[in-house]
Scaffold this motif. Structure first.
Motif, PDB file in Angstrom:
ATOM      1  N   GLY A   1      10.514  13.249 -21.924  1.00 63.80           N
ATOM      2  CA  GLY A   1      11.971  13.416 -21.989  1.00 63.80           C
ATOM      3  C   GLY A   1      12.578  13.577 -20.610  1.00 63.80           C
ATOM      4  N   ASP A   2      11.908  14.322 -19.738  1.00 69.67           N
ATOM      5  CA  ASP A   2      12.388  14.502 -18.370  1.00 69.67           C
ATOM      6  C   ASP A   2      12.397  13.177 -17.607  1.00 69.67           C
ATOM      7  OD1 ASP A   2      12.585  17.215 -18.944  1.00 69.67           O
ATOM      8  OD2 ASP A   2      10.769  17.764 -17.823  1.00 69.67           O
ATOM      9  N   ALA A   3      11.353  12.391 -17.793  1.00 72.11           N
ATOM     10  CA  ALA A   3      11.284  11.081 -17.127  1.00 72.11           C
ATOM     11  C   ALA A   3      12.398  10.169 -17.621  1.00 72.11           C
ATOM     12  CB  ALA A   3       9.914  10.442 -17.366  1.00 72.11           C
ATOM     13  N   LEU A   4      12.673  10.217 -18.906  1.00 76.74           N
ATOM     14  CA  LEU A   4      13.757   9.398 -19.448  1.00 76.74           C
ATOM     15  C   LEU A   4      15.106   9.862 -18.911  1.00 76.74           C
ATOM     16  CD1 LEU A   4      12.428   8.954 -23.075  1.00 76.74           C
ATOM     17  CD2 LEU A   4      12.668   7.159 -21.332  1.00 76.74           C
ATOM     18  N   GLN A   5      15.295  11.164 -18.793  1.00 81.59           N
ATOM     19  CA  GLN A   5      16.534  11.696 -18.216  1.00 81.59           C
ATOM     20  C   GLN A   5      16.717  11.177 -16.789  1.00 81.59           C
ATOM     21  OE1 GLN A   5      19.158  13.435 -19.388  1.00 81.59           O
ATOM     22  NE2 GLN A   5      20.060  13.225 -17.365  1.00 81.59           N
ATOM     23  N   ALA A   6      15.646  11.186 -16.016  1.00 88.12           N
ATOM     24  CA  ALA A   6      15.715  10.675 -14.647  1.00 88.12           C
ATOM     25  C   ALA A   6      16.075   9.192 -14.639  1.00 88.12           C
ATOM     26  CB  ALA A   6      14.386  10.913 -13.925  1.00 88.12           C
ATOM     27  N   SER A   7      15.596   8.459 -15.632  1.00 85.88           N
ATOM     28  CA  SER A   7      15.891   7.023 -15.678  1.00 85.88           C
ATOM     29  C   SER A   7      17.373   6.754 -15.929  1.00 85.88           C
ATOM     30  CB  SER A   7      15.028   6.325 -16.732  1.00 85.88           C
ATOM     31  OG  SER A   7      15.507   6.568 -18.044  1.00 85.88           O
ATOM     32  N   VAL A   8      18.046   7.651 -16.651  1.00 82.89           N
ATOM     33  CA  VAL A   8      19.482   7.482 -16.877  1.00 82.89           C
ATOM     34  C   VAL A   8      20.215   7.524 -15.536  1.00 82.89           C
ATOM     35  CG1 VAL A   8      21.567   8.508 -17.889  1.00 82.89           C
ATOM     36  CG2 VAL A   8      19.473   8.382 -19.226  1.00 82.89           C
ATOM     37  N   GLN A   9      19.862   8.482 -14.711  1.00 90.89           N
ATOM     38  CA  GLN A   9      20.490   8.593 -13.396  1.00 90.89           C
ATOM     39  C   GLN A   9      20.199   7.353 -12.573  1.00 90.89           C
ATOM     40  OE1 GLN A   9      18.652  12.262 -12.230  1.00 90.89           O
ATOM     41  NE2 GLN A   9      20.099  13.510 -13.385  1.00 90.89           N
ATOM     42  N   ASN A  10      18.981   6.829 -12.678  1.00 90.97           N
ATOM     43  CA  ASN A  10      18.621   5.609 -11.957  1.00 90.97           C
ATOM     44  C   ASN A  10      19.400   4.404 -12.459  1.00 90.97           C
ATOM     45  OD1 ASN A  10      15.247   6.764 -12.075  1.00 90.97           O
ATOM     46  ND2 ASN A  10      16.618   6.963 -10.336  1.00 90.97           N
ATOM     47  N   LEU A  11      19.572   4.310 -13.766  1.00 87.74           N
ATOM     48  CA  LEU A  11      20.340   3.196 -14.325  1.00 87.74           C
ATOM     49  C   LEU A  11      21.787   3.248 -13.858  1.00 87.74           C
ATOM     50  CD1 LEU A  11      18.902   3.115 -17.957  1.00 87.74           C
ATOM     51  CD2 LEU A  11      18.745   1.276 -16.258  1.00 87.74           C
ATOM     52  N   VAL A  12      22.379   4.417 -13.884  1.00 80.49           N
ATOM     53  CA  VAL A  12      23.769   4.565 -13.445  1.00 80.49           C
ATOM     54  C   VAL A  12      23.909   4.154 -11.979  1.00 80.49           C
ATOM     55  CG1 VAL A  12      25.602   6.251 -13.011  1.00 80.49           C
ATOM     56  CG2 VAL A  12      24.376   6.274 -15.180  1.00 80.49           C
ATOM     57  N   ALA A  13      22.922   4.532 -11.174  1.00 83.38           N
ATOM     58  CA  ALA A  13      22.949   4.207  -9.747  1.00 83.38           C
ATOM     59  C   ALA A  13      22.484   2.770  -9.477  1.00 83.38           C
ATOM     60  CB  ALA A  13      22.073   5.185  -8.977  1.00 83.38           C
ATOM     61  N   GLU A  14      22.122   2.057 -10.526  1.00 84.27           N
ATOM     62  CA  GLU A  14      21.599   0.694 -10.438  1.00 84.27           C
ATOM     63  C   GLU A  14      20.311   0.623  -9.615  1.00 84.27           C
ATOM     64  OE1 GLU A  14      24.758  -2.059  -9.481  1.00 84.27           O
ATOM     65  OE2 GLU A  14      25.829  -1.548 -11.326  1.00 84.27           O
ATOM     66  N   SER A  15      19.543   1.678  -9.663  1.00 86.10           N
ATOM     67  CA  SER A  15      18.215   1.714  -9.056  1.00 86.10           C
ATOM     68  C   SER A  15      17.210   1.357 -10.147  1.00 86.10           C
ATOM     69  CB  SER A  15      17.921   3.111  -8.486  1.00 86.10           C
ATOM     70  OG  SER A  15      18.841   3.439  -7.489  1.00 86.10           O
ATOM     71  N   TYR A  16      17.239   0.096 -10.529  1.00 84.80           N
ATOM     72  CA  TYR A  16      16.484  -0.345 -11.700  1.00 84.80           C
ATOM     73  C   TYR A  16      14.983  -0.219 -11.513  1.00 84.80           C
ATOM     74  CZ  TYR A  16      21.048  -2.173 -12.956  1.00 84.80           C
ATOM     75  OH  TYR A  16      22.375  -2.288 -13.241  1.00 84.80           O
ATOM     76  N   ASP A  17      14.488  -0.354 -10.277  1.00 84.65           N
ATOM     77  CA  ASP A  17      13.054  -0.201 -10.057  1.00 84.65           C
ATOM     78  C   ASP A  17      12.605   1.229 -10.343  1.00 84.65           C
ATOM     79  OD1 ASP A  17      14.589   0.528  -7.845  1.00 84.65           O
ATOM     80  OD2 ASP A  17      13.079  -0.082  -6.378  1.00 84.65           O
ATOM     81  N   TYR A  18      13.413   2.198  -9.957  1.00 83.55           N
ATOM     82  CA  TYR A  18      13.065   3.585 -10.252  1.00 83.55           C
ATOM     83  C   TYR A  18      13.224   3.894 -11.745  1.00 83.55           C
ATOM     84  CZ  TYR A  18      12.738   4.577  -5.292  1.00 83.55           C
ATOM     85  OH  TYR A  18      12.368   4.585  -3.979  1.00 83.55           O
ATOM     86  N   ALA A  19      14.237   3.334 -12.354  1.00 80.96           N
ATOM     87  CA  ALA A  19      14.400   3.511 -13.802  1.00 80.96           C
ATOM     88  C   ALA A  19      13.172   2.959 -14.521  1.00 80.96           C
ATOM     89  CB  ALA A  19      15.670   2.815 -14.289  1.00 80.96           C
ATOM     90  N   TYR A  20      12.735   1.788 -14.106  1.00 77.86           N
ATOM     91  CA  TYR A  20      11.561   1.147 -14.697  1.00 77.86           C
ATOM     92  C   TYR A  20      10.340   2.060 -14.569  1.00 77.86           C
ATOM     93  CZ  TYR A  20       9.489  -3.227 -16.389  1.00 77.86           C
ATOM     94  OH  TYR A  20       8.904  -4.194 -17.157  1.00 77.86           O
TER      95      TYR A  20
END
Length: 181
Positions: A112-131
């Motif tokens: 769940g924590d990793a998924l939460q971090a991915s939301v922030q990455n998606l918003v920032a368009e840091s798709y590699d980190y979201a991935y």
């Protein structure tokens, strides 16, 4: 902790311009975008049922659909972690079972924590980190499964929950592949 993260996620969907201090970035879409997006995934039915059940989907662009699916994954991870924690309080006196249940509850919390971090990455368009974060979230159920394997006498009854979170994560990864990065 997990319920706080989930609440913040829900608030971010409802009021993204307040949470992220950015204008609302999702553009209006219709059923065609949801259909097209889900057809690009291995788990079309899962994708379609999840997105159709969310009232924000028709107003989301592809990135917004990914964020919605991440939220569904967070809810799944939180629910599984809570379920496992409740099993700890059950009547079992088996110390190995309690140890494994605790480890698994922690792993689903980490997912769940990793998924939460991915939301922030998606918003920032840091798709590699979201991935990267979503891939990690998809792998935490494997760690739980492996914990059960260390104690052959313990019954592993989480296969459906494990597959559910992994498949949701795979759908998100395939949606991210559609984004221009």
């Amino acid at each position: 902790m997990g319920s706080t993260i989930f609440l913040l996620f829900l608030l971010s969907l409802a009021f993204p311009h307040y949470i992220f201090h950015q204008p609302y970035t999702f553009v209006t879409a219709d059923d065609n975008l949801i259909q097209k997006t889900c057809k690009s995934t291995k788990y079309y039915d899962l994708c379609l049922s999840c997105l159709k059940s969310n009232p924000n989907s028709p107003n989301a662009n592809t990135k917004g659909l990914a964020v919605i699916m991440v939220g569904i994954g967070m809810a799944n991870a939180t629910a599984t972690s809570s379920y496992l924690a409740s099993q700890l309080l059950g009547t079992t006196n088996d110390t190995n079972m309690k140890k494994v249940l605790k480890e698994c509850a922690d792993k689903y919390t980490y997912a769940g924590d990793a998924l939460q971090a991915s939301v922030q990455n998606l918003v920032a368009e840091s798709y590699d980190y979201a991935y990267m974060h979503i891939t990690a979230a998809a792998d935490y159920p494997n760690a739980c499964h492996n914990a059960f394997k260390r104690y052959p006498g313990l019954a592993y009854e989480l296969a459906r929950r494990e597959d559910g979170l992994k498949n949701i994560c795979y759908v998100v990864l395939e949606i991210i592949d559609l984004l221009e990065w």
